[in-house]
Design a protein around this motif. Structure first.
Motif, PDB file in Angstrom:
ATOM      1  N   ILE A 238       0.862  -1.192   0.000  1.00  0.00           N
ATOM      2  CA  ILE A 238       0.000   0.000   0.000  1.00  0.00           C
ATOM      3  C   ILE A 238       0.890   1.230   0.000  1.00  0.00           C
ATOM      4  O   ILE A 238       1.854   1.303   0.769  1.00  0.00           O
ATOM      5  CB  ILE A 238      -0.904   0.046   1.248  1.00  0.00           C
ATOM      6  CG1 ILE A 238      -1.770  -1.213   1.364  1.00  0.00           C
ATOM      7  CG2 ILE A 238      -1.786   1.300   1.234  1.00  0.00           C
ATOM      8  CD1 ILE A 238      -2.484  -1.345   2.701  1.00  0.00           C
ATOM      9  N   GLU A 239       0.551   2.193  -0.852  1.00  0.00           N
ATOM     10  CA  GLU A 239       1.252   3.488  -0.829  1.00  0.00           C
ATOM     11  C   GLU A 239       0.221   4.597  -0.609  1.00  0.00           C
ATOM     12  O   GLU A 239      -0.853   4.573  -1.208  1.00  0.00           O
ATOM     13  CB  GLU A 239       2.004   3.757  -2.127  1.00  0.00           C
ATOM     14  CG  GLU A 239       2.793   5.069  -2.080  1.00  0.00           C
ATOM     15  CD  GLU A 239       3.457   5.407  -3.398  1.00  0.00           C
ATOM     16  OE1 GLU A 239       4.690   5.222  -3.494  1.00  0.00           O
ATOM     17  OE2 GLU A 239       2.756   5.856  -4.325  1.00  0.00           O
ATOM     18  N   ILE A 240       0.546   5.514   0.283  1.00  0.00           N
ATOM     19  CA  ILE A 240      -0.337   6.667   0.473  1.00  0.00           C
ATOM     20  C   ILE A 240       0.446   7.959   0.232  1.00  0.00           C
ATOM     21  O   ILE A 240       1.659   8.024   0.461  1.00  0.00           O
ATOM     22  CB  ILE A 240      -0.979   6.698   1.872  1.00  0.00           C
ATOM     23  CG1 ILE A 240       0.085   6.850   2.988  1.00  0.00           C
ATOM     24  CG2 ILE A 240      -1.829   5.457   2.101  1.00  0.00           C
ATOM     25  CD1 ILE A 240      -0.528   7.071   4.369  1.00  0.00           C
ATOM     26  N   GLU A 241      -0.272   8.954  -0.258  1.00  0.00           N
ATOM     27  CA  GLU A 241       0.285  10.297  -0.439  1.00  0.00           C
ATOM     28  C   GLU A 241      -0.644  11.280   0.261  1.00  0.00           C
ATOM     29  O   GLU A 241      -1.877  11.221   0.087  1.00  0.00           O
ATOM     30  CB  GLU A 241       0.388  10.655  -1.918  1.00  0.00           C
ATOM     31  CG  GLU A 241       0.912  12.064  -2.160  1.00  0.00           C
ATOM     32  CD  GLU A 241       0.947  12.451  -3.629  1.00  0.00           C
ATOM     33  OE1 GLU A 241       1.177  13.632  -3.918  1.00  0.00           O
ATOM     34  OE2 GLU A 241       0.723  11.560  -4.476  1.00  0.00           O
ATOM     35  N   ALA A 242      -0.082  12.173   1.047  1.00  0.00           N
ATOM     36  CA  ALA A 242      -0.882  13.163   1.765  1.00  0.00           C
ATOM     37  C   ALA A 242      -1.267  14.298   0.815  1.00  0.00           C
ATOM     38  O   ALA A 242      -0.396  14.982   0.274  1.00  0.00           O
ATOM     39  CB  ALA A 242      -0.106  13.705   2.954  1.00  0.00           C
ATOM     40  N   LEU A 243      -2.562  14.491   0.591  1.00  0.00           N
ATOM     41  CA  LEU A 243      -3.045  15.588  -0.246  1.00  0.00           C
ATOM     42  C   LEU A 243      -3.060  16.902   0.539  1.00  0.00           C
ATOM     43  O   LEU A 243      -3.110  17.984  -0.033  1.00  0.00           O
ATOM     44  CB  LEU A 243      -4.443  15.267  -0.778  1.00  0.00           C
ATOM     45  CG  LEU A 243      -4.518  13.985  -1.619  1.00  0.00           C
ATOM     46  CD1 LEU A 243      -5.950  13.682  -2.017  1.00  0.00           C
ATOM     47  CD2 LEU A 243      -3.636  14.099  -2.864  1.00  0.00           C
ATOM     48  N   GLU A 244      -3.041  16.770   1.845  1.00  0.00           N
ATOM     49  CA  GLU A 244      -2.827  17.872   2.783  1.00  0.00           C
ATOM     50  C   GLU A 244      -2.215  17.219   4.020  1.00  0.00           C
ATOM     51  O   GLU A 244      -2.152  15.994   4.095  1.00  0.00           O
ATOM     52  CB  GLU A 244      -4.155  18.565   3.120  1.00  0.00           C
ATOM     53  CG  GLU A 244      -5.242  17.617   3.601  1.00  0.00           C
ATOM     54  CD  GLU A 244      -6.608  18.268   3.661  1.00  0.00           C
ATOM     55  OE1 GLU A 244      -6.706  19.398   4.155  1.00  0.00           O
ATOM     56  OE2 GLU A 244      -7.588  17.625   3.225  1.00  0.00           O
ATOM     57  N   ASN A 245      -1.721  18.005   4.959  1.00  0.00           N
ATOM     58  CA  ASN A 245      -1.157  17.394   6.168  1.00  0.00           C
ATOM     59  C   ASN A 245      -2.143  16.376   6.714  1.00  0.00           C
ATOM     60  O   ASN A 245      -3.328  16.669   6.874  1.00  0.00           O
ATOM     61  CB  ASN A 245      -0.857  18.448   7.219  1.00  0.00           C
ATOM     62  CG  ASN A 245       0.298  19.363   6.814  1.00  0.00           C
ATOM     63  OD1 ASN A 245       0.983  19.108   5.819  1.00  0.00           O
ATOM     64  ND2 ASN A 245       0.519  20.418   7.577  1.00  0.00           N
ATOM     65  N   ALA A 246      -1.658  15.173   6.994  1.00  0.00           N
ATOM     66  CA  ALA A 246      -2.577  14.078   7.318  1.00  0.00           C
ATOM     67  C   ALA A 246      -2.079  13.253   8.501  1.00  0.00           C
ATOM     68  O   ALA A 246      -0.877  13.103   8.729  1.00  0.00           O
ATOM     69  CB  ALA A 246      -2.758  13.172   6.102  1.00  0.00           C
TER      70      ALA A 246
END
Length: 291
Positions: A238-246
């Motif tokens: 799984i890869e996640i990217e923060a679209l805003e501070n998360a």
């Protein structure tokens, strides 16, 4: 790589809230909100961020029993005090975790910490019920206090954030909480635009609670604050990217393949064990705790 991706099964909105006592306004994602496979995690109550007004008499939940599982309480905003019949007590502040193994039986109460109650303010918590394998259900109760200041933290490259390891391990860094079956529990804190990757066995039940901000998952799907992301039992990456501070609570664990019998605060394997738990509670075998 793509063939080994752990894909999203569903992105779930928070169910309608209900009160637990007068101190916790929770959304129950499972088992009542959604019928999803998340063993060894049996229940997830999410107190989305709300403001509590100042009050001299602390809000909370009075004395109640537990048997057959563990409660894991994670604080994000506000402060919770607790006592149990085994003599444990303390306060969890933002970032702290209270890991209580009820096992053979305990009485417990939890309420807003006195100073927080007098001032009021933002309050946000998660409580998980973690099932115990049958062979451990009648163990002696125990308590683990996981302070944020002492928590294992994996710092991501270039200051892009950190993975706080509550239990299990992340890229070889072990969390301090001990568990009775294999599981991982992290707080992933990412700055906007930064990425983190996770790897869990295909058969592990896996989910994310979006505590704050929004994220892009595997480059395709977006989840935002107060949603729960449930993953398929296939693939591992799984890869996640923060679209805003998360801030993302990550939970993944090996299913406990045993029958479940549940009644209120008792989580056992058979109806007979539930009756025994009720009888033991009524006979005072869970100890004593003043309300």
């Amino acid at each position: 790589m793509e063939a080994n991706i752990k894909n999203v099964s569903a992105i779930l909105n928070a169910p309608a809230p209900h009160m637990v006592g007068d101190g916790f306004r929770v959304h129950n994602f499972f088992p009542s909100g959604y019928r999803i496979k998340m063993s060894p995690f049996f229940m997830l109550d999410y107190n989305a961020k709300i403001e509590f007004s100042a009050r001299n008499e602390p809000r909370g939940v009075g004395v109640h029993p537990h048997r057959g599982f563990e409660t894991v309480t994670i604080a994000y905003h506000g402060a919770v005090a607790h006592h149990d019949s085994a003599g444990n007590s303390g306060v969890i502040y933002p970032g702290d975790v209270q890991w209580m193994t009820a096992a053979g039986g305990i009485l417990h109460k939890e309420y807003h910490e006195e100073e927080f109650s007098k001032k009021g303010g933002a309050f946000q918590m998660v409580q998980l019920w973690v099932n115990l394998p049958a062979k451990y259900k009648m163990n002696a109760p125990k308590y683990q206090d996981v302070k944020h200041s002492e928590m294992a933290k994996f710092e991501l490259e270039h200051g892009q954030g950190s993975i706080e390891v509550i239990a299990g391990a992340y890229k070889g860094l072990n969390g301090s909480a001990s568990t009775f079956s294999p599981l991982h529990l992290y707080n992933a804190k990412l700055n906007k635009g930064e990425k983190a990757s996770f790897s869990f066995p295909a058969n592990y039940n896996t989910g994310f609670v979006i505590i704050e901000g929004s994220i892009l998952i595997n480059g395709t799907e977006t989840a935002k604050t107060d949603q729960f992301v449930h993953f398929k039992n296939e693939g591992s990456e799984i890869e996640i990217e923060a679209l805003e501070n998360a801030v993302v609570l990550v939970l993944s664990g090996e299913p406990i393949d045993e029958t479940i019998a549940q009644y209120g605060p008792f989580l056992m394997n058979t109806a007979e064990e539930i009756q025994e738990a009720i009888s033991d509670y009524n006979q005072g075998k869970f100890g004593y705790l003043e309300d």
